[in-house]
Design a protein around this motif. Structure first.
Motif: not given
Length: 92
Positions: A65-76
């Protein structure tokens, strides 16, 4: 997020100082995969070992998720928090 691993797939469960894999697909019940033989805090160490598959999967998910530019929030984030809780013995 599931990846093929070389280790025995989870989930694993600590039963005292024994770490077991429950095989729900073949009807053979639980079988031991590891044991904490001696030392300090055997049951706590077994809980940490039993959480290893979930910790690995959750950590990989968060990193993706971090590598894809998303935060590590929610389900992860929830998956990682649950795996850490299991490792700390909160979920037996």
């Amino acid at each position: 997020m599931k990846h093929q691993s070389k280790h025995t797939p989870g989930p694993w469960k600590a039963n005292g100082r024994i770490i077991e894999k429950y095989d729900t697909g073949m009807g053979i019940g639980a079988f031991p995969i590891a044991s904490v033989l001696r030392g300090y805090k055997q049951e706590e160490n077994a809980a940490l070992i039993a959480a290893a598959p979930e910790l690995l999967e959750a950590a990989k998910w968060v990193l993706l998720e971090i590598a894809n530019g998303h935060g590590a929030h929610g389900e992860p984030e929830s998956a990682l928090r649950a795996a850490v809780a299991k490792a700390e013995g909160a979920s037996k």
